[in-house]
Design a protein around this motif. Structure first.
Motif, mmCIF file in Angstrom:
data_model
loop_
_atom_site.group_PDB
_atom_site.id
_atom_site.type_symbol
_atom_site.label_atom_id
_atom_site.label_comp_id
_atom_site.label_asym_id
_atom_site.label_seq_id
_atom_site.Cartn_x
_atom_site.Cartn_y
_atom_site.Cartn_z
ATOM 1 N N UNK A 278 7.413 36.104 -10.936
ATOM 2 C CA UNK A 278 6.946 35.662 -12.344
ATOM 3 C C UNK A 278 5.581 36.323 -12.724
ATOM 4 N N UNK A 279 4.942 36.611 -11.580
ATOM 5 C CA UNK A 279 3.460 37.220 -11.734
ATOM 6 C C UNK A 279 2.711 36.225 -12.291
ATOM 7 N N UNK A 280 1.557 36.751 -12.867
ATOM 8 C CA UNK A 280 0.562 36.053 -13.403
ATOM 9 C C UNK A 280 -0.481 35.277 -12.481
ATOM 10 N N UNK A 281 -1.471 34.426 -13.226
ATOM 11 C CA UNK A 281 -2.329 33.842 -12.371
ATOM 12 C C UNK A 281 -2.214 32.194 -12.335
ATOM 13 N N UNK A 282 -2.591 31.720 -11.195
ATOM 14 C CA UNK A 282 -2.738 30.355 -11.036
ATOM 15 C C UNK A 282 -1.490 29.523 -10.794
ATOM 16 N N UNK A 283 -0.345 30.221 -10.326
ATOM 17 C CA UNK A 283 1.136 29.429 -10.278
ATOM 18 C C UNK A 283 0.861 28.662 -8.886
ATOM 19 N N UNK A 284 -0.042 28.985 -8.194
ATOM 20 C CA UNK A 284 -0.172 27.959 -6.884
ATOM 21 C C UNK A 284 -0.453 26.491 -7.393
ATOM 22 N N UNK A 285 -0.891 26.131 -8.619
ATOM 23 C CA UNK A 285 -1.168 25.038 -8.972
ATOM 24 C C UNK A 285 -0.058 24.015 -8.974
ATOM 25 N N UNK A 286 1.015 24.823 -9.310
ATOM 26 C CA UNK A 286 2.335 24.099 -9.603
ATOM 27 C C UNK A 286 2.927 23.806 -8.279
ATOM 28 N N UNK A 287 2.544 24.364 -7.042
ATOM 29 C CA UNK A 287 3.203 23.869 -6.010
ATOM 30 C C UNK A 287 2.352 23.282 -4.991
ATOM 31 N N UNK A 288 0.829 23.703 -4.907
ATOM 32 C CA UNK A 288 0.175 23.155 -3.850
ATOM 33 C C UNK A 288 -0.687 21.995 -4.221
ATOM 34 N N UNK A 289 -0.710 21.016 -3.231
ATOM 35 C CA UNK A 289 -1.571 19.608 -3.518
ATOM 36 C C UNK A 289 -2.902 19.774 -3.610
ATOM 37 N N UNK A 290 -3.725 18.806 -4.010
ATOM 38 C CA UNK A 290 -4.976 19.022 -4.167
ATOM 39 C C UNK A 290 -5.712 19.236 -2.706
ATOM 40 N N UNK A 291 -5.056 18.556 -1.910
ATOM 41 C CA UNK A 291 -5.560 18.762 -0.382
ATOM 42 C C UNK A 291 -5.460 20.244 0.168
ATOM 43 N N UNK A 292 -4.149 20.880 -0.145
ATOM 44 C CA UNK A 292 -4.091 22.297 0.212
ATOM 45 C C UNK A 292 -5.008 23.079 -0.422
ATOM 46 N N UNK A 293 -5.271 22.981 -1.741
ATOM 47 C CA UNK A 293 -6.151 23.913 -2.169
ATOM 48 C C UNK A 293 -7.505 23.538 -1.715
ATOM 49 N N UNK A 294 -8.021 22.523 -1.833
ATOM 50 C CA UNK A 294 -9.373 22.254 -0.975
ATOM 51 C C UNK A 294 -9.511 23.024 0.359
#
Ligand SMILES: Nc1ncnc2c1ncn2[C@@H]1O[C@H](COP(=O)(O)OS(=O)(=O)O)[C@@H](OP(=O)(O)O)[C@H]1O
Length: 313
Positions: A278-294
């Motif tokens: 799909x490309x684009x920015x920020x798609x990780x937010x749809x899959x990663x938990x807050x903990x993973x992002x942290x």
């Protein structure tokens, strides 16, 4: 850094080994970076045999950071007169990967490769970390390098989708995050990969141009002009820039029959359509938990921000 050891003979016997993803072959650590065996053989060939020409353009990247997009842009910028070839050719066929091509051609003289017929400029891509190249090859050559990077969370998210889709088993994202944070990912550690090229781009800006997927996404036109200048073929007509931006957009590329195909690419044993999600920015937010992002952000702070590179959070 001069690479001290070259894997020869029993290529992996003395190398540290790590499981990456259950369904995939293990990764081997060579001079601080992790490779699949099939990649390592190609990397070895490039490090030993590739002699760049001063006119060569090398697109360097960590996987899943915008390689396919930049391939289409570089090809189109350098070879403006035949942009239509993007319609019938996949970007990975127009700009072959050095390590995959040399591996497949088994040391056949790579100088016979024609990549951009109208100008004679050869354009190759590579995922090889800059630290691995010796003084005799890319480092001392006059060739130009364009390096692209991408927010680590989006790059990993893209990698995870790619791998999960290509296997029969699902690969838990938490495992992918954990491996990534330990640097265990093909051509990783990601952070060392990025910092190696970034350092060279700061020291030798005429040799290495460092671009990010995010700047390309936010202002493709300005980036295309910057690429044209860096490559010695600046634009004097705005519509030309606009046309290239449009013809290389993911929406346009996805529409071409060749890019819809599930056949294997010429050099890479992966389906043509697998390089466009799909490309684009920020798609990780749809899959990663807050903990993973942290967790990833903490490592990004430590690796990038502490070395003065404010990026990736
Ligand atoms: N033209 C264009 N514009 C914008 N984005 C694009 C384009 N082509 C490919 N992509 C997206 O890039 C991601 C794949 O990364 P790479 O091309 O580096 O993959 S690879 O290393 O060559 O396997 C992958 O990102 P994700 O969609 O986030 O998975 C692709 O969808």
């Amino acid at each position: 850094m001069e690479s001290s050891t070259t894997p020869t003979g029993c290529i992996t016997s003395s190398l540290p080994e790590e499981k990456w993803w259950e369904s995939d072959e293990p990764l081997y650590q060579f001079n601080g970076f992790w490779f699949r065996l099939s990649n390592l053989q190609g990397v070895q060939q490039v490090l030993e045999h590739f002699k760049p020409l001063a006119t060569d353009v090398i697109l360097a990247s960590f996987p899943k950071t915008g390689t396919t997009w930049l391939k289409s842009l570089l090809y189109s910028i350098i070879n403006r007169s035949s942009k239509e070839s993007l319609i019938s050719n996949h970007p990975h066929d127009l700009v072959p990967s050095l390590e995959l091509q040399l591996y497949k051609k088994a040391q056949v003289d790579i100088s016979t490769t024609e990549t951009v017929p109208s100008t004679g400029t050869r354009v190759f891509s590579t995922h090889i970390p800059y630290q691995l190249f010796t003084d005799h090859t890319i480092r001392s050559s006059e060739c130009r390098i364009v390096y692209i990077t991408r927010n680590p969370k989006d790059a990993l998210n893209s990698f995870w989708h790619f791998v999960s889709k290509s296997g029969t088993e699902t690969w838990p994202l938490e495992v992918a995050v954990d491996k990534f944070c330990h640097g265990i990912v093909p051509f990783g550690p990601y952070y060392d990969h990025v910092l190696g090229y970034r350092k060279e781009s700061l020291e030798r800006p005429r040799k290495v141009l460092f671009v990010t997927y995010e700047e390309l996404q936010n202002d493709t036109k300005t980036c295309v002009k910057k690429l044209g200048e860096f490559l010695g073929c600046p634009f004097d007509k705005e519509p030309e820039v606009e046309e290239i931006v449009k013809s290389c957009s993911i929406e346009t590329l996805k529409r071409h029959e060749v890019n819809k195909s599930s056949d294997f690419t010429r050099w890479i044993e992966l389906p043509y359509n697998s390089f466009f999600r799909q490309g684009g920015l920020g798609d990780h937010k749809n899959y990663m938990s807050a903990q993973m992002i942290e967790r990833i952000d903490a490592i990004t702070l430590e690796k990038f921000h502490e070395s003065g590179f404010i990026y990736g959070i």
